[in-house]
Scaffold this active site. Sequence first.
Site, PDB file in Angstrom:
ATOM      1  CB  SER A  17      -0.905  -0.106   1.372  1.00  0.00           C
ATOM      2  OG  SER A  17      -2.262   1.321   1.452  1.00  0.00           O
ATOM      3  CG  ASP A  59      -6.496  -3.531  -3.710  1.00  0.00           C
ATOM      4  OD1 ASP A  59      -7.002  -2.487  -2.852  1.00  0.00           O
ATOM      5  OD2 ASP A  59      -5.523  -3.564  -3.881  1.00  0.00           O
ATOM      6  CG  HIS A  77      -5.530  -3.053  -0.771  1.00  0.00           C
ATOM      7  ND1 HIS A  77      -5.006  -2.559  -0.567  1.00  0.00           N
ATOM      8  CD2 HIS A  77      -4.547  -2.497   0.923  1.00  0.00           C
ATOM      9  CE1 HIS A  77      -3.778  -1.289  -1.070  1.00  0.00           C
ATOM     10  NE2 HIS A  77      -3.966  -0.890   0.850  1.00  0.00           N
TER      11      HIS A  77
END
Length: 610
Positions: free
Chosen positions: A216, A332, A363
């Site tokens: 991320s 995601d 994710h």
Amino acid sequence: MRVLQIGCAALAWSVAATTSLFAAEPAVPVFADGEAQVVKAFEDPDYWIRHDLWVETEFDSDGDDKLDRVHVAVTRPRQTDTEGLKLPVVYVTSPYFAGVGSNDKAYFWDPKHELGETPDKHKVGPDIKLKGSRPIISKGHTKDWVPRGYVVVHSSSPGTGLSQGCPTVGGDNESLAPKAVIDWLNGRAKGFTSPDGDETVTAYWSTGKVGMTGTSYNGTLPLAAATTGVEGLEAIIPIAPNTSYYHYYRSNGLVRHPGGYLGEDIDVLYDFIHSGNPTRREYCDCNVRDKEMAENMDRVTGDYNEFWAGRDYLNDLEPLTAAVLMAHGFNDWNVVPEHSNRISQALKAKGVPVQIYYHQGGHGGPPPMKMMNRWFTRYLHGVENDVEKDARAWIVREGDDAKKPTAYDDYPNPKAADVELHLTGNAPERGTLSLEAVPSQGLETLVDNVSFDGAALAKAEWTEHRLMFVTPTLNEPVHLSGTPKITVRMASSKPAANLSVWLVSLPWNDSKDAKITENIITRGWADPQNQKSISESEPLEPGRLYDVTFDLQPDDQVIPKGQQIGLMIFSSDRDFTLWPKPGTELTVDLDATKLTLPVVGGVEALKKSL
């Protein structure tokens, strides 16, 4: 000024014990089948050296007329002191290590307002309470890589934790900070034992070869560092990286929030990570959040501008030379999969070594350890394991173990070809989606009502709040690989409207164990006011037809036999867009609206399935 080599004097007491414990043979990295192996002498955390320092950068982002220093922590095998061993580095940097702010939606933007109107400012959350204690910034990744013959380095991003500077959420200092750390690992930048002192620290144990990874935001920063072209950064493994803050918070001119974070925007993320030095907080808040962001983020039009272009790493790829192993999930909806796809496609064209690992989950989700190990072994240790000759794309097929992806020559699948599908109307029920165009279908109208979420609209047999078009039931599986595209010829009853599109697999699986991602193939959003350019919007003339063409999110999915592929066109997406009052009417010209699907096997394969 004197140089301190951390560990030597402090560890003199342990040298004899270490020597007897690990025999006479020097401990060195060991390789088998192209992978770094766990080495017994490196395995015990009690025999690791941990220390921290501050690396001086080339910028002053907090306005104190001094170059910012970033806080760095090192974890390395003891043999880097006792035996003079030099090792490559696995480096992870993050704005999250020292703690984060509140996720309370009370501090987010309120999505309930009319399109084109200036929204009320949101409240700012409470200050972040720092967590952790020196010298450890994070223990992440140490158990994976230190036993395999690497040093693991962590750092806190500017304006977070004990790092100086301001957080900028994609600004240049977020690229230059890890560059400075890599420069320090190569002897080109200064490290200090304190944030303000002059006692220096050197990385005498580093070979200068560095690999970066993270997930991320932490996966964004390896890419950011690589765009500087810094010498020594040999390989990166970004996992679900945000490669453009515009594509994270906007979509084709539309204000669109990341999945699960309705009302978040770039200034909210700024507050969420700003854990740094409180003495410079007022300066950072004033100049970054309240000036640069507030003046340029534009929640009114959603247009792309210089502010967003400066936070789009696709614009900065020219200096990048690091080998890239990218990972992302096709479901995601936080950092949507176009983020990895847009970068990996550009890097392929640039000739940089690149591989992509995709899975069917949400994710996060790293590549299998074997893939990462081979990547770092090749580019950091220099072992010729032919990883660069492996398949370019690795995709976890539906229902498979994430550790056992299927190899493909490339992504999109080279056997995929675009197939155009046409609409036949039956509003407010379901129309058809077919290969053959049926002329004179005319116009159909939907009425925006954000009270209904996308799942409710997709499941409905009859509703005026969406248009739905479905294929016949598939008699063979259909493999989609690539980026679907759509052109919607539409008119709005108002000067501004949301436009949302879902591609779904029907019938909808409503069992308690089902995930919504089983039903959603892909999605997309656009602002009809930006039908000419994402940089310029103009109010819609009510009743006038416009062609709005845009990409849906990339995918690689096998739609099973017995399902139908459904195209749903609606206006406000309750989970992603702003929430105007219900009542806006979108009228769609079915004859001029077309969906393009990337089908493995092309039109003949789809004909066979239908």
